[in-house]
Design an enzyme around this catalytic site. Structure first.
Site, PDB file in Angstrom:
ATOM      1  CB  CYS A   1       4.600 -11.060   4.088  1.00  0.00           C
ATOM      2  SG  CYS A   1       5.646 -11.124   5.357  1.00  0.00           S
TER       3      CYS A   1
ATOM      4  CD  GLU B   1      -2.449  -9.408   6.759  1.00  0.00           C
ATOM      5  OE1 GLU B   1      -1.754  -8.285   6.717  1.00  0.00           O
ATOM      6  OE2 GLU B   1      -2.434  -9.866   7.897  1.00  0.00           O
TER       7      GLU B   1
ATOM      8  CG  HIS C   1      -2.186  -0.803   0.976  1.00  0.00           C
ATOM      9  ND1 HIS C   1      -2.787  -1.457   2.151  1.00  0.00           N
ATOM     10  CD2 HIS C   1      -2.763  -1.346   0.077  1.00  0.00           C
ATOM     11  CE1 HIS C   1      -3.718  -2.265   1.710  1.00  0.00           C
ATOM     12  NE2 HIS C   1      -3.511  -2.153   0.351  1.00  0.00           N
TER      13      HIS C   1
HETATM   14  S1  SF4 Z   1       3.207  -8.902   7.374  1.00  0.00           S
HETATM   15 FE1  SF4 Z   1       5.016  -8.759   6.312  1.00  0.00          FE
HETATM   16  S2  SF4 Z   1       4.620  -7.352   4.620  1.00  0.00           S
HETATM   17 FE2  SF4 Z   1       3.004  -7.064   6.224  1.00  0.00          FE
HETATM   18  S3  SF4 Z   1       3.937  -5.424   7.485  1.00  0.00           S
HETATM   19 FE3  SF4 Z   1       4.200  -7.422   8.400  1.00  0.00          FE
HETATM   20  S4  SF4 Z   1       6.654  -7.952   7.549  1.00  0.00           S
HETATM   21 FE4  SF4 Z   1       5.471  -6.222   6.189  1.00  0.00          FE
END
Ligand code: SF4
Length: 399
Positions: A152, A182, A97
């Site tokens: 991720c 997500e 984002h």
């Molecule tokens: S889940 Fe992964 S991509 Fe999302 S903020 Fe945490 S480390 Fe970054």
């Protein structure tokens, strides 16, 4: 095997044995650095986080900006570009984002997948760092295109937790934003199992509604009117809140996630008795370490004598919003998504904490000596942070 793993296997079988890239990391390193890094930010970090220019003092949070998940996603995106020159590459959505990053990928030829686009076996589709819903992954897999999965590892970790709940007959209560990519992907993981159920709660008041229902104080029709749209189709609160497991979107406010888990644990204990908790309640903190570190760092930074804080990051970036909320409790805080938001020394465009809309404020930069705390979300390039600092200096006549 889960569908995501299966998708990764398709990738692995065809091009990418470790889901770790195409072996071109060193080759793309300089391009990524040129596009997103900032000499100024590196210098400030090396100097211990403080930068003085004229009447301005900037204090950088100890942790800010790109996280390991974003680094990984960008490595894969850039490696794909080098490995498959001329091939059509789609993104199922914003890779992360941040407008600067998404603009850069568009410049490189990446296209956003739109309804009606005909993906073929010759195409490449990049799955963003947030992951993608199981149905979308299945559809792409059935086409036979090359999937480059940048999901991720911390998100996959949440999926495993939610799938375990689903397998074992627990409803996943997900602290998150229902429409965030997500959470959309995470809740879809429950659909891999017949017994899988989910309910998304956004904040403490919604968690309180769930607690009230668990403890017999809720009204079924009112509960369903409010929550049916953010739960598994056919959700039955009388049946589906009997055994619950907590998880959260990785970028939520950590303190709120922990409090919500505790609220629901206590409600279950009061409803069924503490001896039943083991059989009826599960909880697992799935805030990722990068989010936690950035939230800890802003909490530490605002203990210092600052006049204001500037939080840099996409307006749709959940973790950036939470950094702004934390700082705004203590001092004037401005969440901006680009240097252009700094209109003049009198005027700033920004998104206030807990607001959905950008607004314009006046007189944001005090006269005289000013100390400004700076932080940025996990999807914000150093380049944007550095440009913001330079622009503040120019506007203040301190450059
Ligand atoms: S889940 Fe992964 S991509 Fe999302 S903020 Fe945490 S480390 Fe970054």
């Amino acid at each position: 095997m889960s569908i995501a793993n299966d998708a990764a296997t398709v990738t692995a079988a065809r091009q990418n044995p470790s889901r770790g890239g195409f072996g071109l990391r060193a080759e793309v390193h300089d391009d990524i650095k040129n596009d997103f890094d900032s000499v100024l930010v590196q210098l400030i970090k090396a100097a211990g986080g403080t930068h003085r220019v004229g009447r301005l003092t900037f204090r950088l949070a100890q942790e800010f900006g790109f996280c390991y998940g974003v680094d990984h996603a960008l490595d894969l995106a850039y490696e794909t570009h080098v490995r498959f020159p001329g091939r059509r590459v789609y993104l199922t959505g914003e890779i992360i984002h941040n407008p600067t990053v998404n603009e850069q990928l568009t410049k490189m030829g990446y296209r956003f997948l739109r309804p009606g686009d005909e993906v073929t076996t010759d195409d490449i589709v990049l799955i963003p760092a947030f992951g993608a819903p199981t149905r979308e992954l299945e559809r792409l897999k059935s086409i036979g295109c090359l999937l480059v999965d940048t999901t991720c590892g911390s998100v996959v970790h949440v999926w495993k937790r939610v799938e375990k709940y689903a397998r074992e007959g627990f409803t996943a209560i997900i602290h998150g934003k229902y429409d965030h990519e997500e959470t959309e992907a995470t809740r879809s993981r429950t659909t891999l199992y017949e017994s899988g159920k989910f309910l998304v709660v956004r904040d403490r008041p919604q968690a309180q509604d769930v607690c009230d229902y668990i403890e017999g104080r809720g009204d079924r029709a009112a509960f369903l009117a409010k929550y049916a749209a953010v739960a598994t189709p056919g959700f039955d609160p009388d049946r589906d809140l009997e055994r619950v497991g907590l998880a959260n979107q990785t970028t939520m406010l950590s303190s709120e996630s922990l409090e919500i888990a505790e609220m629901i644990r206590q409600a279950m204990a009061r409803r069924y008795g503490p001896e039943e908790l083991k059989a009826r309640f599960r909880s697992f903190d799935t805030i990722c370490s990068a989010t936690q570190e950035r939230q800890d760092a802003i909490l530490k930074l605002i203990e210092e004598p600052l006049d204001l804080a500037v939080v840099v990051g996409g307006y749709n970036s959940s973790n950036t919003e939470h950094l702004c909320e934390i700082a705004a409790e203590r001092l004037p805080t401005y969440h901006i998504n680009a240097p252009e938001c700094l209109v003049s020394s009198r005027e700033i465009r920004h998104k206030p904490a807990f607001s959905k809309q950008e607004t314009t404020s006046r007189d944001w930069l005090p006269e005289g000596e000013v100390t400004i705390g700076i932080t940025a979300g996990a999807s914000t390039p150093n380049k944007v942070i550095g440009d913001c600092i330079e622009r503040i200096c120019r506007l203040a006549g301190a450059a």
